[in-house]
Motif scaffolding. Structure first.
Motif, PDB file in Angstrom:
ATOM      1  N   GLY A  14     -76.167 -40.395 -18.461  1.00  0.00           N
ATOM      2  CA  GLY A  14     -75.575 -40.424 -19.783  1.00  0.00           C
ATOM      3  C   GLY A  14     -74.074 -40.235 -19.766  1.00  0.00           C
ATOM      4  O   GLY A  14     -73.501 -39.758 -18.774  1.00  0.00           O
ATOM      5  N   ARG A  15     -73.454 -40.624 -20.860  1.00  0.00           N
ATOM      6  CA  ARG A  15     -72.024 -40.426 -21.100  1.00  0.00           C
ATOM      7  C   ARG A  15     -71.882 -39.974 -22.545  1.00  0.00           C
ATOM      8  O   ARG A  15     -72.639 -40.400 -23.411  1.00  0.00           O
ATOM      9  N   THR A  16     -70.910 -39.129 -22.793  1.00  0.00           N
ATOM     10  CA  THR A  16     -70.718 -38.608 -24.138  1.00  0.00           C
ATOM     11  C   THR A  16     -69.270 -38.765 -24.565  1.00  0.00           C
ATOM     12  O   THR A  16     -68.353 -38.586 -23.767  1.00  0.00           O
ATOM     13  N   GLY A  17     -69.088 -39.060 -25.832  1.00  0.00           N
ATOM     14  CA  GLY A  17     -67.769 -39.086 -26.444  1.00  0.00           C
ATOM     15  C   GLY A  17     -67.845 -38.427 -27.802  1.00  0.00           C
ATOM     16  O   GLY A  17     -68.932 -38.133 -28.306  1.00  0.00           O
ATOM     17  N   ASP A  18     -66.699 -38.164 -28.385  1.00  0.00           N
ATOM     18  CA  ASP A  18     -66.704 -37.553 -29.711  1.00  0.00           C
ATOM     19  C   ASP A  18     -65.463 -37.943 -30.482  1.00  0.00           C
ATOM     20  O   ASP A  18     -64.446 -38.329 -29.911  1.00  0.00           O
ATOM     21  N   LYS A  19     -65.577 -37.857 -31.779  1.00  0.00           N
ATOM     22  CA  LYS A  19     -64.451 -38.075 -32.680  1.00  0.00           C
ATOM     23  C   LYS A  19     -64.742 -37.238 -33.915  1.00  0.00           C
ATOM     24  O   LYS A  19     -65.716 -37.477 -34.620  1.00  0.00           O
ATOM     25  N   GLY A  20     -63.934 -36.213 -34.131  1.00  0.00           N
ATOM     26  CA  GLY A  20     -64.173 -35.327 -35.268  1.00  0.00           C
ATOM     27  C   GLY A  20     -65.504 -34.624 -35.118  1.00  0.00           C
ATOM     28  O   GLY A  20     -65.788 -34.013 -34.091  1.00  0.00           O
ATOM     29  N   ASP A  21     -66.343 -34.736 -36.123  1.00  0.00           N
ATOM     30  CA  ASP A  21     -67.648 -34.082 -36.131  1.00  0.00           C
ATOM     31  C   ASP A  21     -68.765 -35.042 -35.726  1.00  0.00           C
ATOM     32  O   ASP A  21     -69.924 -34.820 -36.017  1.00  0.00           O
ATOM     33  N   ARG A  22     -68.412 -36.127 -35.052  1.00  0.00           N
ATOM     34  CA  ARG A  22     -69.375 -37.145 -34.636  1.00  0.00           C
ATOM     35  C   ARG A  22     -69.389 -37.222 -33.114  1.00  0.00           C
ATOM     36  O   ARG A  22     -68.351 -37.287 -32.473  1.00  0.00           O
ATOM     37  N   SER A  23     -70.588 -37.235 -32.555  1.00  0.00           N
ATOM     38  CA  SER A  23     -70.750 -37.393 -31.111  1.00  0.00           C
ATOM     39  C   SER A  23     -71.483 -38.698 -30.850  1.00  0.00           C
ATOM     40  O   SER A  23     -72.337 -39.106 -31.641  1.00  0.00           O
ATOM     41  N   ASN A  24     -71.139 -39.351 -29.765  1.00  0.00           N
ATOM     42  CA  ASN A  24     -71.951 -40.491 -29.339  1.00  0.00           C
ATOM     43  C   ASN A  24     -72.373 -40.241 -27.905  1.00  0.00           C
ATOM     44  O   ASN A  24     -71.600 -39.769 -27.084  1.00  0.00           O
ATOM     45  N   ILE A  25     -73.642 -40.516 -27.672  1.00  0.00           N
ATOM     46  CA  ILE A  25     -74.240 -40.268 -26.363  1.00  0.00           C
ATOM     47  C   ILE A  25     -74.896 -41.560 -25.889  1.00  0.00           C
ATOM     48  O   ILE A  25     -75.784 -42.088 -26.546  1.00  0.00           O
ATOM     49  N   SER A  26     -74.436 -42.047 -24.754  1.00  0.00           N
ATOM     50  CA  SER A  26     -75.046 -43.223 -24.153  1.00  0.00           C
ATOM     51  C   SER A  26     -76.075 -42.787 -23.126  1.00  0.00           C
ATOM     52  O   SER A  26     -75.864 -41.829 -22.385  1.00  0.00           O
ATOM     53  N   VAL A  27     -77.190 -43.494 -23.102  1.00  0.00           N
ATOM     54  CA  VAL A  27     -78.260 -43.276 -22.129  1.00  0.00           C
ATOM     55  C   VAL A  27     -78.450 -44.600 -21.410  1.00  0.00           C
ATOM     56  O   VAL A  27     -78.737 -45.616 -22.049  1.00  0.00           O
ATOM     57  N   ILE A  28     -78.262 -44.586 -20.096  1.00  0.00           N
ATOM     58  CA  ILE A  28     -78.308 -45.819 -19.309  1.00  0.00           C
ATOM     59  C   ILE A  28     -79.396 -45.694 -18.246  1.00  0.00           C
ATOM     60  O   ILE A  28     -79.355 -44.772 -17.416  1.00  0.00           O
ATOM     61  N   ALA A  29     -80.346 -46.603 -18.268  1.00  0.00           N
ATOM     62  CA  ALA A  29     -81.463 -46.568 -17.314  1.00  0.00           C
ATOM     63  C   ALA A  29     -80.960 -46.820 -15.902  1.00  0.00           C
ATOM     64  O   ALA A  29     -80.127 -47.693 -15.670  1.00  0.00           O
ATOM     65  N   TYR A  30     -81.453 -46.041 -14.960  1.00  0.00           N
ATOM     66  CA  TYR A  30     -81.144 -46.292 -13.546  1.00  0.00           C
ATOM     67  C   TYR A  30     -81.794 -47.595 -13.086  1.00  0.00           C
ATOM     68  O   TYR A  30     -81.239 -48.326 -12.286  1.00  0.00           O
ATOM     69  N   GLY A  92     -68.193 -31.559 -27.455  1.00  0.00           N
ATOM     70  CA  GLY A  92     -69.525 -32.132 -27.314  1.00  0.00           C
ATOM     71  C   GLY A  92     -69.782 -32.824 -26.000  1.00  0.00           C
ATOM     72  O   GLY A  92     -70.733 -33.580 -25.873  1.00  0.00           O
ATOM     73  N   LYS A  93     -68.955 -32.592 -24.978  1.00  0.00           N
ATOM     74  CA  LYS A  93     -69.129 -33.291 -23.703  1.00  0.00           C
ATOM     75  C   LYS A  93     -70.450 -32.951 -23.028  1.00  0.00           C
ATOM     76  O   LYS A  93     -71.002 -33.756 -22.288  1.00  0.00           O
ATOM     77  N   ALA A  94     -70.969 -31.777 -23.263  1.00  0.00           N
ATOM     78  CA  ALA A  94     -72.202 -31.361 -22.608  1.00  0.00           C
ATOM     79  C   ALA A  94     -73.458 -31.857 -23.325  1.00  0.00           C
ATOM     80  O   ALA A  94     -74.556 -31.676 -22.824  1.00  0.00           O
ATOM     81  N   LEU A  95     -73.305 -32.510 -24.481  1.00  0.00           N
ATOM     82  CA  LEU A  95     -74.488 -32.937 -25.220  1.00  0.00           C
ATOM     83  C   LEU A  95     -75.311 -33.962 -24.464  1.00  0.00           C
ATOM     84  O   LEU A  95     -76.531 -34.017 -24.619  1.00  0.00           O
ATOM     85  N   SER A  96     -74.692 -34.781 -23.615  1.00  0.00           N
ATOM     86  CA  SER A  96     -75.489 -35.739 -22.846  1.00  0.00           C
ATOM     87  C   SER A  96     -76.407 -35.010 -21.873  1.00  0.00           C
ATOM     88  O   SER A  96     -77.542 -35.424 -21.660  1.00  0.00           O
ATOM     89  N   PHE A  97     -75.931 -33.902 -21.316  1.00  0.00           N
ATOM     90  CA  PHE A  97     -76.784 -33.133 -20.401  1.00  0.00           C
ATOM     91  C   PHE A  97     -77.982 -32.559 -21.143  1.00  0.00           C
ATOM     92  O   PHE A  97     -79.079 -32.507 -20.610  1.00  0.00           O
ATOM     93  N   ARG A  98     -77.766 -32.155 -22.374  1.00  0.00           N
ATOM     94  CA  ARG A  98     -78.872 -31.649 -23.189  1.00  0.00           C
ATOM     95  C   ARG A  98     -79.877 -32.767 -23.448  1.00  0.00           C
ATOM     96  O   ARG A  98     -81.083 -32.569 -23.314  1.00  0.00           O
ATOM     97  N   LEU A  99     -79.390 -33.930 -23.827  1.00  0.00           N
ATOM     98  CA  LEU A  99     -80.295 -35.044 -24.097  1.00  0.00           C
ATOM     99  C   LEU A  99     -81.057 -35.453 -22.836  1.00  0.00           C
ATOM    100  O   LEU A  99     -82.245 -35.773 -22.898  1.00  0.00           O
ATOM    101  N   LEU A 100     -80.406 -35.401 -21.691  1.00  0.00           N
ATOM    102  CA  LEU A 100     -81.066 -35.798 -20.450  1.00  0.00           C
ATOM    103  C   LEU A 100     -82.156 -34.823 -20.017  1.00  0.00           C
ATOM    104  O   LEU A 100     -82.937 -35.123 -19.118  1.00  0.00           O
ATOM    105  N   GLN A 101     -82.264 -33.675 -20.677  1.00  0.00           N
ATOM    106  CA  GLN A 101     -83.354 -32.731 -20.432  1.00  0.00           C
ATOM    107  C   GLN A 101     -84.616 -33.092 -21.218  1.00  0.00           C
ATOM    108  O   GLN A 101     -85.682 -32.520 -20.987  1.00  0.00           O
ATOM    109  N   LEU A 102     -84.491 -34.038 -22.161  1.00  0.00           N
ATOM    110  CA  LEU A 102     -85.622 -34.443 -22.989  1.00  0.00           C
ATOM    111  C   LEU A 102     -86.813 -34.827 -22.113  1.00  0.00           C
ATOM    112  O   LEU A 102     -86.663 -35.594 -21.154  1.00  0.00           O
TER     113      LEU A 102
END
Length: 115
Positions: A14-30, A92-102
């Protein structure tokens, strides 16, 4: 069918970005073979539930099949953004790590054979 689950990070990065109060998280299949399985199990509802303690607003998923990826845009998840939040990770940089725990079911190609 099996009940075997595994963490998303075993099948995607995953990769994470943010702008203001919005986060975007990309999930890319290996592995491209797992992409449709990830699309079926890594849904807007699953992401909303995973981040429920942050009380997200809208959660929107964009599919990028040519890259075997998806991008989640999550509003209201950064406690107001970097300038307003008292949170340690206001970017919010760590949010992708949280999502990858799903936890998701194993992709069919990895699921144990049933007798």
């Amino acid at each position: 069918m099996t009940d075997a689950n595994a963490a998303l990070y075993q099948f995607a990065h995953g990769r994470t970005g943010d702008k203001g109060d919005r986060s975007n998280i990309s999930v890319i299949a290996y592995d491209a073979r797992d992409y449709e399985h990830l699309v079926a199990h890594v849904t807007e509802d699953a992401v909303r539930a995973l981040f429920s303690e942050r009380r997200p607003g809208a959660v929107t998923r964009y599919l990028v099949p040519s890259l075997h990826a998806m991008n989640f845009v999550i509003d209201g998840v950064l406690d107001g953004g970097v300038n307003d939040a008292l949170n340690l990770d206001t970017h919010g940089k760590a949010l992708s790590f949280r999502l990858l725990q799903l936890q998701i079911p194993l992709p069919p190609r990895l699921a144990p054979a049933t007798p």
